[in-house]
Design a protein around this motif. Structure first.
Motif, PDB file in Angstrom:
ATOM      1  N   SER A 194       0.685  -1.040   0.037  1.00 49.53           N
ATOM      2  CA  SER A 194       0.041  -0.096  -0.111  1.00 49.53           C
ATOM      3  C   SER A 194       0.780   1.297   0.116  1.00 49.53           C
ATOM      4  CB  SER A 194      -0.821  -0.018   1.226  1.00 49.53           C
ATOM      5  OG  SER A 194      -1.615   1.188   1.313  1.00 49.53           O
ATOM      6  N   ALA A 195       1.936   1.191   0.758  1.00 49.75           N
ATOM      7  CA  ALA A 195       2.933   2.442   1.017  1.00 49.75           C
ATOM      8  C   ALA A 195       3.668   2.534  -0.623  1.00 49.75           C
ATOM      9  CB  ALA A 195       3.944   2.179   2.014  1.00 49.75           C
ATOM     10  N   LEU A 196       3.845   1.398  -1.230  1.00 48.48           N
ATOM     11  CA  LEU A 196       4.717   1.355  -2.335  1.00 48.48           C
ATOM     12  C   LEU A 196       3.728   2.153  -3.315  1.00 48.48           C
ATOM     13  CD1 LEU A 196       6.941   0.763  -4.188  1.00 48.48           C
ATOM     14  CD2 LEU A 196       6.218  -1.529  -4.585  1.00 48.48           C
ATOM     15  N   ARG A 202       2.028   9.265  -6.482  1.00 50.67           N
ATOM     16  CA  ARG A 202       2.842  10.369  -6.322  1.00 50.67           C
ATOM     17  C   ARG A 202       3.723  10.687  -7.539  1.00 50.67           C
ATOM     18  NH1 ARG A 202       2.408   9.663  -0.550  1.00 50.67           N
ATOM     19  NH2 ARG A 202       4.386   8.428  -0.606  1.00 50.67           N
ATOM     20  N   ALA A 203       4.181   9.556  -7.938  1.00 49.27           N
ATOM     21  CA  ALA A 203       5.372   9.565  -8.969  1.00 49.27           C
ATOM     22  C   ALA A 203       4.608   9.755 -10.089  1.00 49.27           C
ATOM     23  CB  ALA A 203       6.247   8.241  -8.977  1.00 49.27           C
ATOM     24  N   MET A 204       3.402   9.353 -10.623  1.00 52.84           N
ATOM     25  CA  MET A 204       2.821   9.290 -11.572  1.00 52.84           C
ATOM     26  C   MET A 204       2.199  10.712 -11.731  1.00 52.84           C
ATOM     27  SD  MET A 204       2.731   6.351 -13.384  1.00 52.84           S
ATOM     28  CE  MET A 204       1.038   6.374 -14.297  1.00 52.84           C
ATOM     29  N   GLU A 205       1.622  11.405 -10.720  1.00 55.26           N
ATOM     30  CA  GLU A 205       1.184  12.739 -10.943  1.00 55.26           C
ATOM     31  C   GLU A 205       2.107  13.670 -10.908  1.00 55.26           C
ATOM     32  OE1 GLU A 205      -0.294  12.981  -6.917  1.00 55.26           O
ATOM     33  OE2 GLU A 205      -2.281  12.131  -7.388  1.00 55.26           O
ATOM     34  N   GLU A 215      -3.423  11.482 -17.632  1.00 57.50           N
ATOM     35  CA  GLU A 215      -4.489  11.252 -16.671  1.00 57.50           C
ATOM     36  C   GLU A 215      -5.085   9.657 -16.508  1.00 57.50           C
ATOM     37  OE1 GLU A 215      -6.752  11.787 -13.380  1.00 57.50           O
ATOM     38  OE2 GLU A 215      -5.307  13.235 -14.331  1.00 57.50           O
ATOM     39  N   ALA A 216      -5.056   9.088 -17.519  1.00 60.28           N
ATOM     40  CA  ALA A 216      -5.404   7.671 -17.387  1.00 60.28           C
ATOM     41  C   ALA A 216      -4.593   6.517 -16.805  1.00 60.28           C
ATOM     42  CB  ALA A 216      -5.359   7.145 -19.012  1.00 60.28           C
ATOM     43  N   GLY A 217      -3.358   6.972 -16.956  1.00 57.22           N
ATOM     44  CA  GLY A 217      -2.232   6.090 -16.135  1.00 57.22           C
ATOM     45  C   GLY A 217      -2.176   6.601 -14.707  1.00 57.22           C
ATOM     46  N   VAL A 218      -2.427   7.924 -14.383  1.00 63.25           N
ATOM     47  CA  VAL A 218      -2.721   8.339 -13.028  1.00 63.25           C
ATOM     48  C   VAL A 218      -3.835   7.537 -12.235  1.00 63.25           C
ATOM     49  CG1 VAL A 218      -3.024  10.132 -11.273  1.00 63.25           C
ATOM     50  CG2 VAL A 218      -1.515  10.316 -13.280  1.00 63.25           C
ATOM     51  N   ALA A 219      -4.936   7.348 -13.012  1.00 68.87           N
ATOM     52  CA  ALA A 219      -6.145   6.979 -12.709  1.00 68.87           C
ATOM     53  C   ALA A 219      -6.026   5.410 -12.391  1.00 68.87           C
ATOM     54  CB  ALA A 219      -7.318   7.245 -13.438  1.00 68.87           C
ATOM     55  N   GLN A 220      -5.410   4.681 -13.295  1.00 69.01           N
ATOM     56  CA  GLN A 220      -5.009   3.395 -12.998  1.00 69.01           C
ATOM     57  C   GLN A 220      -4.333   3.061 -11.622  1.00 69.01           C
ATOM     58  OE1 GLN A 220      -6.126   0.709 -14.501  1.00 69.01           O
ATOM     59  NE2 GLN A 220      -7.007   1.153 -16.509  1.00 69.01           N
ATOM     60  N   MET A 221      -3.225   3.893 -11.531  1.00 66.90           N
ATOM     61  CA  MET A 221      -2.541   3.839 -10.368  1.00 66.90           C
ATOM     62  C   MET A 221      -3.137   4.071  -9.055  1.00 66.90           C
ATOM     63  SD  MET A 221       0.429   2.609  -9.294  1.00 66.90           S
ATOM     64  CE  MET A 221       1.345   2.659 -11.010  1.00 66.90           C
ATOM     65  N   ARG A 222      -3.992   5.005  -8.942  1.00 71.31           N
ATOM     66  CA  ARG A 222      -5.144   5.420  -7.996  1.00 71.31           C
ATOM     67  C   ARG A 222      -5.923   4.298  -7.489  1.00 71.31           C
ATOM     68  NH1 ARG A 222      -6.233  11.491  -9.768  1.00 71.31           N
ATOM     69  NH2 ARG A 222      -4.406  12.587  -8.841  1.00 71.31           N
ATOM     70  N   ALA A 223      -6.524   3.698  -8.591  1.00 73.82           N
ATOM     71  CA  ALA A 223      -7.345   2.550  -8.477  1.00 73.82           C
ATOM     72  C   ALA A 223      -6.696   1.180  -7.961  1.00 73.82           C
ATOM     73  CB  ALA A 223      -7.923   2.331  -9.842  1.00 73.82           C
TER      74      ALA A 223
END
Length: 461
Positions: A194-196, A202-205, A215-223
């Motif tokens: 979870s921490a990773l 944060r790195a993707m943002e 934005e699609a990549g950031v959304a995938q990582m957040r999900a």
């Protein structure tokens, strides 16, 4: 002539009742069947070559070596409701056995009586009797003998039931304890992941701001991060529920359980099932089934004995001032002796029906004993195969975890150089998490195999 006929009938009765006095013997046909009751975990068809060692003969402290687990098991054996109830049932059975043994002795009762009689308004006549009456049933045809033997089998059955309860409590506490350690390790792995994943978000943002991703990549990582967090909450819920279950097993209110870690556990590495015939002597449920058969055997003997005469000797001694005709004062001594012989002739078919029912119950007990023995052999075979399988799986799991860790590192490097996508990084991390959780679960399964085998061969007695 009459004496000769009576003598002949008595001799015939004695000869036909010989089986009534015979004690229970274990069925001979089981010896051949039990020889190959264990399957070899390394062979598809062969049976396990029997050895003389048996993990079930080890004290539970040598099998479960974690000091904190040992403290919990001792607490459970001292406080668990089922253990305490089983001990009381042993006492009940012992009292019943004592009562059955006392049946050989005469019964003695004191029955004082007094009467006041007045006829036509005359003087009141006082009459009294102070008798002590004794009755003694002579056990000619084993009625009392078989009752006493059946009660002894019931007493032994209660002792084996106590052993079974003790073994079950030990193994259940160990199983729940190791479940907690497994969940703790899974919580630890998931929390690290979870921490990773949060760091990845944060790195993707930051990369999105720099125009290196969208934005699609950031959304995938957040999900993916949300999914891991949800899994972490579910694991923590399971930890809490498992702690509560263990607390109730220890007969105390739900609370936190002091424990060590999964990596600290040291389990026996050489698991031996012993020779198959040891199942007959060591495993409590097999002994319970055998004592059920023994009780049914003695019940059948009691049903047979009911066809034969019963001899009862009664006697009365005391004082009375009334002889049935006159009243004398002071009282005089009273002595009376009587012997009665009762031979059943016609009882509306009850004796025959009772014997047939008893024979049927004995046959049912025999079949259930056989089934219990086969089930015990199955559990031993399953536990041996589970342990062998989990050992081999752990080797594969560790290799998989190592390779996926390498894959995560390589994929991250490729992503940073623009040769891989964020989806590949995400997939590699998720696969690594899944592999780590599977390794922990398989390690727990290996511990369960040790517990299962220890229980299956009668450990914890």
């Amino acid at each position: 002539m009459k004496k000769r006929i009576i003598g002949t009938l008595c001799a015939a009765a004695l000869l036909s009742s010989c089986h009534i006095y015979k004690s229970y013997d274990r069925p001979e046909e089981l010896a051949d069947e039990i020889a190959g009751i264990y399957r070899d975990p390394a062979s598809a068809a062969g049976t396990l070559a029997a050895d003389t060692a048996n993990i079930g003969n080890l004290p539970w402290q040598e099998v479960f070596r974690d000091a904190k687990l040992q403290a919990l098991i001792e607490e459970g054996l001292a406080n668990n409701v089922d253990v305490q109830a089983a001990a009381l049932r042993v006492k009940e059975a012992k009292w019943m056995l004592t009562s059955a043994r006392l049946s050989y002795l005469p019964s003695l009762n004191l029955a004082p009586q007094g009467t006041l009689t007045s006829m036509d308004g005359g003087d009141v006549v006082k009459a009294y009797t102070l008798p002590a009456a004794a009755s003694w049933e002579i056990d000619l045809f084993g009625k009392i003998l078989n009752t006493q033997r059946g009660q002894k089998a019931a007493y032994l059955q209660s002792q084996y039931a106590q052993q079974a309860t003790r073994s079950a409590i030990i193994c259940n506490i160990a199983n729940i304890y190791y479940s907690l350690l497994m969940l703790d390790r899974q919580v630890e792995i998931t929390a690290e992941t979870s921490a990773l994943f949060k760091e990845n978000v944060r790195a993707m943002e930051a990369m999105k701001v720099a125009g290196m991703t969208n934005e699609a990549g950031v959304a995938q990582m957040r999900a993916a991060s949300h999914q891991v967090d949800a899994s972490l909450m579910d694991l923590k819920r399971q930890v809490r529920e498992t702690e509560n279950s263990l607390s109730v097993l220890l007969a105390k209110a739900p609370q936190a359980v002091d424990r060590s870690t999964l990596d600290e556990q040291v389990m026996p590495t050489e698991l031996t099932a012993g020779v198959p015939v040891q199942l007959l002597e060591n495993r409590p449920d097999v002994k319970i089934a055998e004592m059920t058969l023994a009780r049914a055997y003695y019940s059948t003997n009691q049903a047979r004995a009911a066809f034969y005469p019963g001899l009862t000797i009664t006697g009365t001694a005391g004082w009375t001032n009334g002889s049935g005709v006159t009243v004398a004062n002071p009282g005089v001594s009273l002595l009376q002796a009587l012997a009665s012989l009762t031979q059943p002739i016609f009882n509306h078919g009850k004796l025959v029906t009772n014997l047939k029912v008893s024979k049927a119950e004995e046959e049912i007990a025999r079949m259930e004993y056989h089934h219990t023995l086969l089930s015990a052999g199955k559990e031993v075979s399953d536990a041996l195969f589970l342990y062998d399988t989990q050992n081999r799986k752990l080797v594969e799991d560790r290799g998989r975890v190592e390779q996926l860790a390498t894959a995560v590192t390589s994929t991250k490097a490729l992503f940073q150089s623009g040769q891989a996508t964020y989806l590949e990084v995400l997939s590699a991390q998720q696969n690594h998490l899944s592999a780590q959780l599977s390794e922990v679960a398989d390690n727990f399964q290996r511990m369960q195999a040790v517990i299962n085998l220890y229980s299956a061969v009668g450990g914890g007695r």
